[in-house]
Design a protein around this motif. Structure first.
Motif, PDB file in Angstrom:
ATOM      1  N   SER A   3      50.983  47.868  42.835  1.00  0.00           N
ATOM      2  CA  SER A   3      50.622  46.452  42.859  1.00  0.00           C
ATOM      3  C   SER A   3      49.182  46.224  43.306  1.00  0.00           C
ATOM      4  O   SER A   3      48.629  45.158  43.089  1.00  0.00           O
ATOM      5  CB  SER A   3      51.582  45.676  43.756  1.00  0.00           C
ATOM      6  N   ASP A   4      48.558  47.247  43.940  1.00  0.00           N
ATOM      7  CA  ASP A   4      47.183  47.076  44.395  1.00  0.00           C
ATOM      8  C   ASP A   4      46.166  47.697  43.446  1.00  0.00           C
ATOM      9  O   ASP A   4      44.996  47.810  43.767  1.00  0.00           O
ATOM     10  CB  ASP A   4      47.015  47.641  45.804  1.00  0.00           C
ATOM     11  N   THR A   5      46.615  48.097  42.263  1.00  0.00           N
ATOM     12  CA  THR A   5      45.731  48.700  41.272  1.00  0.00           C
ATOM     13  C   THR A   5      45.133  47.615  40.385  1.00  0.00           C
ATOM     14  O   THR A   5      45.859  46.845  39.766  1.00  0.00           O
ATOM     15  CB  THR A   5      46.500  49.714  40.400  1.00  0.00           C
ATOM     16  N   LEU A   6      43.822  47.575  40.328  1.00  0.00           N
ATOM     17  CA  LEU A   6      43.139  46.616  39.470  1.00  0.00           C
ATOM     18  C   LEU A   6      43.127  47.154  38.045  1.00  0.00           C
ATOM     19  O   LEU A   6      42.730  48.291  37.810  1.00  0.00           O
ATOM     20  CB  LEU A   6      41.705  46.401  39.959  1.00  0.00           C
ATOM     21  N   VAL A   7      43.562  46.336  37.124  1.00  0.00           N
ATOM     22  CA  VAL A   7      43.584  46.702  35.709  1.00  0.00           C
ATOM     23  C   VAL A   7      42.674  45.740  34.964  1.00  0.00           C
ATOM     24  O   VAL A   7      42.830  44.524  35.079  1.00  0.00           O
ATOM     25  CB  VAL A   7      45.025  46.612  35.134  1.00  0.00           C
ATOM     26  N   ILE A   8      41.710  46.282  34.221  1.00  0.00           N
ATOM     27  CA  ILE A   8      40.847  45.452  33.372  1.00  0.00           C
ATOM     28  C   ILE A   8      41.279  45.699  31.944  1.00  0.00           C
ATOM     29  O   ILE A   8      41.337  46.848  31.491  1.00  0.00           O
ATOM     30  CB  ILE A   8      39.360  45.797  33.576  1.00  0.00           C
TER      31      ILE A   8
END
Length: 155
Positions: A3-8
């Motif tokens: 949940s703390d992984t930034l996805v672009i």
């Protein structure tokens, strides 16, 4: 995915309500953005034009399933520079409560990677003169003040 992984990723139509809210919350932009229901069709039409254009890409940064930032990348072929292609970053916006967490830096790194992937000569952007915090951010991200911009409102 943590949940703390930034996805672009490329923006999807389902992202529109969150994107509109990001732009409507901008007190400096002065673009007339609004979350009012009657404006939704305007945003939807624009999204489809951008999404179907081969030289335009709209991206979002997603964290824990929520859109927390966005930017648009446009590719411009010029006759100058021996026919070079340039990339223009536009409409960079990070949700107010998510600023200062490295999301903007991740967006700019992503933009640079995309521009390099398309063999662009340069990556450029314009920023509202009133956004002094943003200017410091862009300089830290490796952008240099090199030109003076001018605009003429038509509408």
């Amino acid at each position: 995915m943590a949940s703390d992984t930034l996805v672009i990723r490329r923006a999807r139509e389902a992202d529109l309500p969150q994107l509109i809210a990001l732009f409507a919350d901008d007190p400096v932009g002065g673009h007339g953005d609004t979350s009012e229901a009657e404006a939704y069709e305007d945003y939807l039409r624009a999204f489809h034009v951008i999404d179907s254009a081969p030289h335009e890409q709209l991206y979002v940064a997603e964290l824990a399933g929520e859109v927390v930032a966005t930017y648009q990348l446009t590719f411009l072929r010029a006759l100058t520079g021996r026919g070079a292609q340039n990339a223009m970053v536009e409409a960079v916006q990070t949700r107010a409560d998510m600023r200062g967490k490295g999301i903007g830096a991740a967006l700019m790194e992503h933009a640079e990677q995309e521009a390099r992937r398309r063999d662009c000569r340069l990556l450029q952007l314009m920023s509202n003169a009133a956004r002094t915090d943003a200017h410091r951010f862009y300089e830290r991200a490796g952008f240099a003040r090199s030109h003076l911009g001018f605009k003429r409102k038509l509408k």
